[in-house]
Design a protein around this motif. Structure first.
Motif, PDB file in Angstrom:
ATOM      1  N   GLY A   1       0.803  -1.208   0.000  1.00  0.00           N
ATOM      2  CA  GLY A   1       0.000   0.000   0.000  1.00  0.00           C
ATOM      3  C   GLY A   1       0.842   1.266   0.000  1.00  0.00           C
ATOM      4  N   ASP A   2       1.881   1.289   0.835  1.00  0.00           N
ATOM      5  CA  ASP A   2       2.771   2.457   0.880  1.00  0.00           C
ATOM      6  C   ASP A   2       3.444   2.675  -0.467  1.00  0.00           C
ATOM      7  OD1 ASP A   2       2.100   2.758   3.517  1.00  0.00           O
ATOM      8  OD2 ASP A   2       3.975   1.949   4.323  1.00  0.00           O
ATOM      9  N   ALA A   3       3.864   1.580  -1.105  1.00  0.00           N
ATOM     10  CA  ALA A   3       4.545   1.694  -2.396  1.00  0.00           C
ATOM     11  C   ALA A   3       3.605   2.260  -3.461  1.00  0.00           C
ATOM     12  CB  ALA A   3       5.084   0.334  -2.824  1.00  0.00           C
ATOM     13  N   ILE A   4       2.348   1.802  -3.470  1.00  0.00           N
ATOM     14  CA  ILE A   4       1.375   2.307  -4.454  1.00  0.00           C
ATOM     15  C   ILE A   4       1.130   3.791  -4.238  1.00  0.00           C
ATOM     16  CG2 ILE A   4      -1.042   2.238  -5.168  1.00  0.00           C
ATOM     17  CD1 ILE A   4      -1.006  -0.767  -4.653  1.00  0.00           C
ATOM     18  N   ASP A   5       0.858   4.189  -3.006  1.00  0.00           N
ATOM     19  CA  ASP A   5       0.543   5.595  -2.737  1.00  0.00           C
ATOM     20  C   ASP A   5       1.714   6.511  -3.063  1.00  0.00           C
ATOM     21  OD1 ASP A   5      -2.047   5.126  -2.014  1.00  0.00           O
ATOM     22  OD2 ASP A   5      -1.675   5.085   0.143  1.00  0.00           O
ATOM     23  N   THR A   6       2.933   6.047  -2.823  1.00  0.00           N
ATOM     24  CA  THR A   6       4.106   6.854  -3.162  1.00  0.00           C
ATOM     25  C   THR A   6       4.216   7.038  -4.670  1.00  0.00           C
ATOM     26  OG1 THR A   6       5.311   6.145  -1.184  1.00  0.00           O
ATOM     27  CG2 THR A   6       6.620   6.989  -3.023  1.00  0.00           C
ATOM     28  N   LEU A   7       4.023   5.962  -5.427  1.00  0.00           N
ATOM     29  CA  LEU A   7       4.105   6.049  -6.881  1.00  0.00           C
ATOM     30  C   LEU A   7       3.040   6.978  -7.445  1.00  0.00           C
ATOM     31  CD1 LEU A   7       4.755   2.283  -7.738  1.00  0.00           C
ATOM     32  CD2 LEU A   7       6.333   4.163  -8.187  1.00  0.00           C
ATOM     33  N   VAL A   8       1.800   6.830  -6.979  1.00  0.00           N
ATOM     34  CA  VAL A   8       0.707   7.658  -7.489  1.00  0.00           C
ATOM     35  C   VAL A   8       0.909   9.118  -7.098  1.00  0.00           C
ATOM     36  CG1 VAL A   8      -1.780   8.083  -7.358  1.00  0.00           C
ATOM     37  CG2 VAL A   8      -0.933   5.735  -7.552  1.00  0.00           C
ATOM     38  N   SER A   9       1.387   9.357  -5.893  1.00  0.00           N
ATOM     39  CA  SER A   9       1.659  10.732  -5.453  1.00  0.00           C
ATOM     40  C   SER A   9       2.745  11.371  -6.309  1.00  0.00           C
ATOM     41  CB  SER A   9       2.075  10.737  -3.982  1.00  0.00           C
ATOM     42  OG  SER A   9       2.430  12.041  -3.556  1.00  0.00           O
ATOM     43  N   ASP A  10       3.792  10.610  -6.621  1.00  0.00           N
ATOM     44  CA  ASP A  10       4.880  11.136  -7.445  1.00  0.00           C
ATOM     45  C   ASP A  10       4.397  11.496  -8.855  1.00  0.00           C
ATOM     46  OD1 ASP A  10       6.636  10.864  -5.351  1.00  0.00           O
ATOM     47  OD2 ASP A  10       7.529   8.985  -6.080  1.00  0.00           O
ATOM     48  N   LEU A  11       3.296  10.882  -9.283  1.00  0.00           N
ATOM     49  CA  LEU A  11       2.721  11.177 -10.605  1.00  0.00           C
ATOM     50  C   LEU A  11       1.741  12.347 -10.567  1.00  0.00           C
ATOM     51  CD1 LEU A  11       2.069   7.537 -11.882  1.00  0.00           C
ATOM     52  CD2 LEU A  11       3.887   9.078 -12.631  1.00  0.00           C
ATOM     53  N   GLY A  12       1.568  12.937  -9.394  1.00  0.00           N
ATOM     54  CA  GLY A  12       0.669  14.082  -9.274  1.00  0.00           C
ATOM     55  C   GLY A  12      -0.758  13.711  -8.937  1.00  0.00           C
ATOM     56  N   ASN A  13      -0.953  12.505  -8.382  1.00  0.00           N
ATOM     57  CA  ASN A  13      -2.272  12.019  -7.971  1.00  0.00           C
ATOM     58  C   ASN A  13      -3.314  12.062  -9.100  1.00  0.00           C
ATOM     59  OD1 ASN A  13      -1.703  11.403  -5.149  1.00  0.00           O
ATOM     60  ND2 ASN A  13      -1.450  13.622  -4.905  1.00  0.00           N
ATOM     61  N   PRO A  14      -3.023  11.414 -10.222  1.00  0.00           N
ATOM     62  CA  PRO A  14      -3.994  11.354 -11.323  1.00  0.00           C
ATOM     63  C   PRO A  14      -5.148  10.416 -10.978  1.00  0.00           C
ATOM     64  CG  PRO A  14      -2.161   9.915 -11.785  1.00  0.00           C
ATOM     65  CD  PRO A  14      -1.812  10.625 -10.505  1.00  0.00           C
ATOM     66  N   SER A  15      -6.157  10.347 -11.852  1.00  0.00           N
ATOM     67  CA  SER A  15      -7.247   9.391 -11.659  1.00  0.00           C
ATOM     68  C   SER A  15      -6.701   7.973 -11.784  1.00  0.00           C
ATOM     69  CB  SER A  15      -8.356   9.626 -12.681  1.00  0.00           C
ATOM     70  OG  SER A  15      -7.863   9.535 -14.005  1.00  0.00           O
ATOM     71  N   VAL A  16      -7.245   7.076 -10.973  1.00  0.00           N
ATOM     72  CA  VAL A  16      -6.734   5.707 -10.877  1.00  0.00           C
ATOM     73  C   VAL A  16      -7.824   4.719 -11.265  1.00  0.00           C
ATOM     74  CG1 VAL A  16      -5.940   3.926  -9.266  1.00  0.00           C
ATOM     75  CG2 VAL A  16      -5.006   6.246  -9.110  1.00  0.00           C
ATOM     76  N   PHE A  17      -7.440   3.728 -12.076  1.00  0.00           N
ATOM     77  CA  PHE A  17      -8.339   2.647 -12.472  1.00  0.00           C
ATOM     78  C   PHE A  17      -7.697   1.331 -12.043  1.00  0.00           C
ATOM     79  CE2 PHE A  17      -9.352   6.250 -15.020  1.00  0.00           C
ATOM     80  CZ  PHE A  17     -10.735   6.209 -15.161  1.00  0.00           C
ATOM     81  N   VAL A  18      -8.427   0.561 -11.267  1.00  0.00           N
ATOM     82  CA  VAL A  18      -7.904  -0.679 -10.704  1.00  0.00           C
ATOM     83  C   VAL A  18      -8.552  -1.852 -11.427  1.00  0.00           C
ATOM     84  CG1 VAL A  18      -7.559  -2.036  -8.610  1.00  0.00           C
ATOM     85  CG2 VAL A  18      -7.671   0.468  -8.468  1.00  0.00           C
ATOM     86  N   ILE A  19      -7.729  -2.651 -12.116  1.00  0.00           N
ATOM     87  CA  ILE A  19      -8.241  -3.814 -12.836  1.00  0.00           C
ATOM     88  C   ILE A  19      -7.979  -5.069 -12.006  1.00  0.00           C
ATOM     89  CG2 ILE A  19      -8.110  -5.203 -14.932  1.00  0.00           C
ATOM     90  CD1 ILE A  19      -7.361  -2.723 -16.470  1.00  0.00           C
ATOM     91  N   VAL A  20      -9.053  -5.801 -11.725  1.00  0.00           N
ATOM     92  CA  VAL A  20      -8.972  -7.046 -10.956  1.00  0.00           C
ATOM     93  C   VAL A  20      -9.782  -8.115 -11.679  1.00  0.00           C
ATOM     94  CG1 VAL A  20      -8.673  -5.900  -8.722  1.00  0.00           C
ATOM     95  CG2 VAL A  20     -10.980  -6.376  -9.559  1.00  0.00           C
TER      96      VAL A  20
END
Length: 356
Positions: free
Chosen positions: A12-31
């Protein structure tokens, strides 16, 4: 190779860091339906990016890695207003990362992707190296692209949800990497138990990192598979043929099981053509027979298996069947053109060795 490989159980920490570094764009989660049930609730508690993202659910299983499934993902992305600046987070095994990666690579001519493999097979194979794709017209991975994800976050944290079959399936790719690397790595893998109750997730994470390093070295040298990367095809020419025949029978087999069985045939051909050591061949075949069983077929299946092999994407021409073979452990020889008679002989020997 620009893909970031992050080995951590703090997903979870790794995902949030990556998304934050990208400027918090819209996220689509494929499962898929399985990770939606067993993984997504846990992951949502660990990361705001996933918690707040738009979830797209696909059917599970390789039989659903189809153009229809991709069209469904494209429609959901379009309806939700996804842009090229959005981020797709693929949470699942190889079907999710292959199909989700392909959908993202082609929508708006390319979206950014983060892979979170939840299976051992996905961690060591599908989520690393930039291959995306779907099955088409009865053939494995017939349509796809070379498109690297932004990052893959590799963890053993979700493996407790996996069956023994799923763990073994992923471990087959690690065994393949061991064959491509060294006798020492192969011996370490053959002496480790990936199944319960002996399963040690911390030790496994170290073995995964070593295994992914083998694949990473090969991919960096030849991203679009012009030459050296074809070494990673070890076991796959026959393995994909086994998978395709199983799909035709409407009785799919796990990819890793097909790879393990395909590696046995490849080592038999390697012994016939290049003098690969018979003791290593027999030890490997014994391991596969005990842990992966055998893919059942008879002589009447040879023509269709040969046809599937001719459709392998790594063949130089449609009339030739080329294999990655080994002169020894760690000594790969790509583009080994092999006759139909040699393949039939290897399949005969395989059936004898595997007790079919």
């Amino acid at each position: 190779m620009t893909q970031k490989l992050i080995f951590t159980n703090l997903v979870g920490d790794a995902i949030d860091t990556l998304v934050s570094d990208l400027g918090n764009p819209s996220v689509f989660v494929i499962v898929d339906v399985n990770t939606a049930q067993y993984v997504l609730p846990v992951l949502s508690e660990q990361t705001k990016a996933v918690q707040n993202g738009k979830v797209i659910t696909i059917k599970s299983g390789d039989i659903n890695k189809t153009l229809d499934s991709v069209q469904g993902v494209w429609k959901e992305l379009q309806d939700a207003g996804a842009t090229r600046n959005s981020v797709v987070i693929n949470v699942g095994g190889g079907v999710v990362t292959d199909l989700g990666g392909f959908a993202a690579a082609t929508f708006k001519r390319g979206m950014r992707v983060i892979n979170v493999p939840t299976t051992l097979l996905g961690a060591v194979d599908a989520s690393v190296g930039g291959k995306t794709g779907i099955n088409f017209n009865g053939y494995k991975n017939e349509i796809g692209s070379f498109t690297e994800p932004l990052a893959s976050i590799i963890s053993t944290g979700f493996f407790v949800t996996l069956s023994q079959q799923e763990l073994l399936s992923g471990y087959a790719e690690m065994l393949k990497h061991g064959l491509l690397d060294s006798r020492q790595q192969l011996a370490e893998l053959l002496n480790y138990s990936v199944v319960y109750p002996i399963f040690d997730p911390d030790r496994l994470l170290t073995l995964i990192e070593d295994s992914v390093e083998v694949k990473q070295r090969v991919v960096e040298a030849d991203f679009e598979e012009a030459g050296a990367r074809k070494a990673l095809n070890l076991g796959h020419t026959v393995g994909h043929a086994f998978e395709s025949l199983a799909l035709k029978r409407q009785s799919p087999i796990p990819h890793g099981f097909a790879v393990a069985q395909g590696c046995v045939v490849a080592l038999i051909l390697s012994h016939i053509k290049l003098g690969f050591p018979s003791d290593v061949l027999h030890n490997f075949a014994d391991y596969v027979r005990k842990n992966y069983t055998a893919f059942n077929f008879d002589c009447d299946d040879y023509p269709v298996l040969l046809d599937y092999m001719r459709h392998d994407k790594k063949n130089a021409t449609p009339d030739q069947i080329a294999f990655t073979l080994l002169a020894d452990v760690g000594d790969a020889r790509i583009g080994q053109v092999t006759t139909d008679d040699e393949i039939r002989s290897a399949l005969d020997i395989y059936r004898d060795m595997m007790g079919i």
